[in-house]
Design a protein around this motif. Structure first.
Motif, PDB file in Angstrom:
ATOM      1  N   GLY A 197      15.935 -18.591   5.864  1.00 14.79           N
ATOM      2  CA  GLY A 197      16.823 -17.793   5.042  1.00 14.79           C
ATOM      3  C   GLY A 197      16.289 -16.384   4.904  1.00 14.79           C
ATOM      4  N   THR A 198      17.008 -15.564   4.162  1.00 18.55           N
ATOM      5  CA  THR A 198      16.580 -14.198   3.898  1.00 18.55           C
ATOM      6  C   THR A 198      16.213 -14.080   2.427  1.00 18.55           C
ATOM      7  N   TYR A 199      15.026 -13.580   2.188  1.00 19.74           N
ATOM      8  CA  TYR A 199      14.496 -13.519   0.829  1.00 19.74           C
ATOM      9  C   TYR A 199      14.235 -12.054   0.469  1.00 19.74           C
ATOM     10  N   ALA A 200      14.861 -11.590  -0.586  1.00 17.76           N
ATOM     11  CA  ALA A 200      14.595 -10.243  -1.089  1.00 17.76           C
ATOM     12  C   ALA A 200      13.520 -10.333  -2.158  1.00 17.76           C
ATOM     13  N   TYR A 201      12.614  -9.363  -2.151  1.00 14.14           N
ATOM     14  CA  TYR A 201      11.542  -9.390  -3.146  1.00 14.14           C
ATOM     15  C   TYR A 201      11.236  -7.987  -3.620  1.00 14.14           C
ATOM     16  N   HIS A 202      10.453  -7.916  -4.666  1.00 18.66           N
ATOM     17  CA  HIS A 202      10.087  -6.620  -5.240  1.00 18.66           C
ATOM     18  C   HIS A 202       8.739  -6.760  -5.928  1.00 18.66           C
ATOM     19  N   CYS A 203       8.216  -5.653  -6.395  1.00 22.28           N
ATOM     20  CA  CYS A 203       7.003  -5.664  -7.215  1.00 22.28           C
ATOM     21  C   CYS A 203       7.430  -5.593  -8.672  1.00 22.28           C
ATOM     22  N   ALA A 204       6.939  -6.526  -9.465  1.00 19.31           N
ATOM     23  CA  ALA A 204       7.329  -6.575 -10.877  1.00 19.31           C
ATOM     24  C   ALA A 204       6.772  -5.393 -11.654  1.00 19.31           C
ATOM     25  N   VAL A 205       5.679  -4.781 -11.156  1.00 21.41           N
ATOM     26  CA  VAL A 205       5.080  -3.637 -11.840  1.00 21.41           C
ATOM     27  C   VAL A 205       5.826  -2.358 -11.470  1.00 21.41           C
ATOM     28  N   HIS A 206       6.253  -2.285 -10.206  1.00 27.86           N
ATOM     29  CA  HIS A 206       6.944  -1.099  -9.685  1.00 27.86           C
ATOM     30  C   HIS A 206       8.256  -1.563  -9.058  1.00 27.86           C
ATOM     31  N   PRO A 207       9.316  -1.666  -9.846  1.00 33.58           N
ATOM     32  CA  PRO A 207      10.572  -2.269  -9.366  1.00 33.58           C
ATOM     33  C   PRO A 207      11.195  -1.549  -8.170  1.00 33.58           C
ATOM     34  N   ASN A 208      10.779  -0.304  -7.913  1.00 29.36           N
ATOM     35  CA  ASN A 208      11.332   0.375  -6.739  1.00 29.36           C
ATOM     36  C   ASN A 208      10.602  -0.005  -5.444  1.00 29.36           C
ATOM     37  N   MET A 209       9.550  -0.791  -5.557  1.00 25.82           N
ATOM     38  CA  MET A 209       8.913  -1.369  -4.364  1.00 25.82           C
ATOM     39  C   MET A 209       9.704  -2.619  -3.990  1.00 25.82           C
ATOM     40  N   LYS A 210      10.355  -2.564  -2.835  1.00 24.39           N
ATOM     41  CA  LYS A 210      11.221  -3.673  -2.436  1.00 24.39           C
ATOM     42  C   LYS A 210      10.977  -4.039  -0.992  1.00 24.39           C
ATOM     43  N   GLY A 211      11.296  -5.274  -0.645  1.00 22.33           N
ATOM     44  CA  GLY A 211      11.159  -5.712   0.735  1.00 22.33           C
ATOM     45  C   GLY A 211      12.032  -6.916   1.011  1.00 22.33           C
ATOM     46  N   THR A 212      12.094  -7.275   2.282  1.00 22.50           N
ATOM     47  CA  THR A 212      12.904  -8.406   2.707  1.00 22.50           C
ATOM     48  C   THR A 212      12.098  -9.261   3.665  1.00 22.50           C
ATOM     49  N   ILE A 213      12.202 -10.565   3.491  1.00 17.63           N
ATOM     50  CA  ILE A 213      11.557 -11.542   4.378  1.00 17.63           C
ATOM     51  C   ILE A 213      12.650 -12.344   5.048  1.00 17.63           C
ATOM     52  N   VAL A 214      12.577 -12.422   6.374  1.00 11.55           N
ATOM     53  CA  VAL A 214      13.537 -13.235   7.127  1.00 11.55           C
ATOM     54  C   VAL A 214      12.758 -14.435   7.678  1.00 11.55           C
ATOM     55  N   VAL A 215      13.163 -15.627   7.252  1.00 12.31           N
ATOM     56  CA  VAL A 215      12.507 -16.860   7.709  1.00 12.31           C
ATOM     57  C   VAL A 215      13.440 -17.546   8.691  1.00 12.31           C
ATOM     58  N   GLU A 216      12.950 -17.710   9.926  1.00 12.11           N
ATOM     59  CA  GLU A 216      13.798 -18.269  10.991  1.00 12.11           C
ATOM     60  C   GLU A 216      13.393 -19.708  11.327  1.00 12.11           C
TER      61      GLU A 216
ATOM     62  N   ALA B 133       0.842  -1.197   0.000  1.00 11.00           N
ATOM     63  CA  ALA B 133       0.000   0.000   0.000  1.00 11.00           C
ATOM     64  C   ALA B 133       0.873   1.241   0.000  1.00 11.00           C
ATOM     65  N   GLY B 134       0.394   2.284  -0.657  1.00 10.83           N
ATOM     66  CA  GLY B 134       1.195   3.498  -0.783  1.00 10.83           C
ATOM     67  C   GLY B 134       2.472   3.244  -1.562  1.00 10.83           C
ATOM     68  N   PHE B 135       2.390   2.261  -2.466  1.00  7.18           N
ATOM     69  CA  PHE B 135       3.535   1.858  -3.292  1.00  7.18           C
ATOM     70  C   PHE B 135       4.738   1.489  -2.434  1.00  7.18           C
ATOM     71  N   ALA B 136       4.435   0.755  -1.326  1.00  9.72           N
ATOM     72  CA  ALA B 136       5.501   0.237  -0.465  1.00  9.72           C
ATOM     73  C   ALA B 136       4.975  -1.019   0.222  1.00  9.72           C
ATOM     74  N   PHE B 137       5.886  -1.911   0.549  1.00 13.01           N
ATOM     75  CA  PHE B 137       5.535  -3.106   1.310  1.00 13.01           C
ATOM     76  C   PHE B 137       5.722  -2.823   2.793  1.00 13.01           C
ATOM     77  N   SER B 138       4.775  -3.271   3.603  1.00  9.88           N
ATOM     78  CA  SER B 138       4.923  -3.119   5.045  1.00  9.88           C
ATOM     79  C   SER B 138       4.277  -4.307   5.746  1.00  9.88           C
ATOM     80  N   PRO B 139       4.771  -4.703   6.931  1.00 12.86           N
ATOM     81  CA  PRO B 139       6.032  -4.185   7.482  1.00 12.86           C
ATOM     82  C   PRO B 139       7.225  -4.643   6.651  1.00 12.86           C
ATOM     83  N   ASP B 140       8.332  -4.001   6.858  1.00  8.36           N
ATOM     84  CA  ASP B 140       9.554  -4.392   6.149  1.00  8.36           C
ATOM     85  C   ASP B 140      10.761  -4.115   7.035  1.00  8.36           C
TER      86      ASP B 140
END
Ligand SMILES: [Cu+2]
Length: 141
Positions: free
Chosen positions: A122-141, A67-74
């Protein structure tokens, strides 16, 4: 001449069918061996029998937003086996696409969701394919 041509075609057709028949008969049992071996290979590669991530249709155990062209939480920190559901709060479509290409929700529109389950720490980096500047990180423990 016409009958000769017809005879040659007849022989060629017969040979073609015979070739198909024999190759099909011999290759069918042979193809089962490599196929079953190949299907076992991915399961053995990570030891869990499951892919590191998978796009699922169910409601996730962890809620997030695009939302707001950003991923949250991040970043998002989750446990192995959790599924994250992102809800789109924008009028534009978004995707959750892992940078390594292993999982991609595809586009989901306003009010819609995309969900990915993570089966390997692991740590997974992701983005939005439509808006490549939307980025986030997922940490799986
Ligand atoms: Cu987007």
């Amino acid at each position: 001449m016409r009958t000769w041509t017809t005879a040659v075609f007849g022989i060629l057709l017969t040979l073609a069918f015979a070739a198909c028949g024999s190759s099909g008969a011999t290759s069918a049992p042979a193809s089962e061996g490599p196929a079953s071996a190949a299907s076992e290979a991915p399961a053995a590669s990570n030891g869990t029998g499951a892919a590191a991530c998978e796009v699922v249709q169910e409601v996730g155990t962890v809620q997030a937003k695009a939302a707001g062209f950003a991923f949250s939480p991040d970043p998002i920190t989750i446990s192995v086996g959790d599924a994250i559901t992102w809800t789109n709060g924008d009028s534009a479509p978004h995707t959750v696409t892992l940078d390594d290409g292993s999982c991609d929700t595809g586009q989901f529109g306003q009010g819609e969701t995309g969900t990915i389950r993570f089966n390997v720490a692991g740590t997974y980096a992701y983005h939005c394919a439509v808006h490549p500047n939307m980025k986030g990180t997922i940490v799986v423990e």
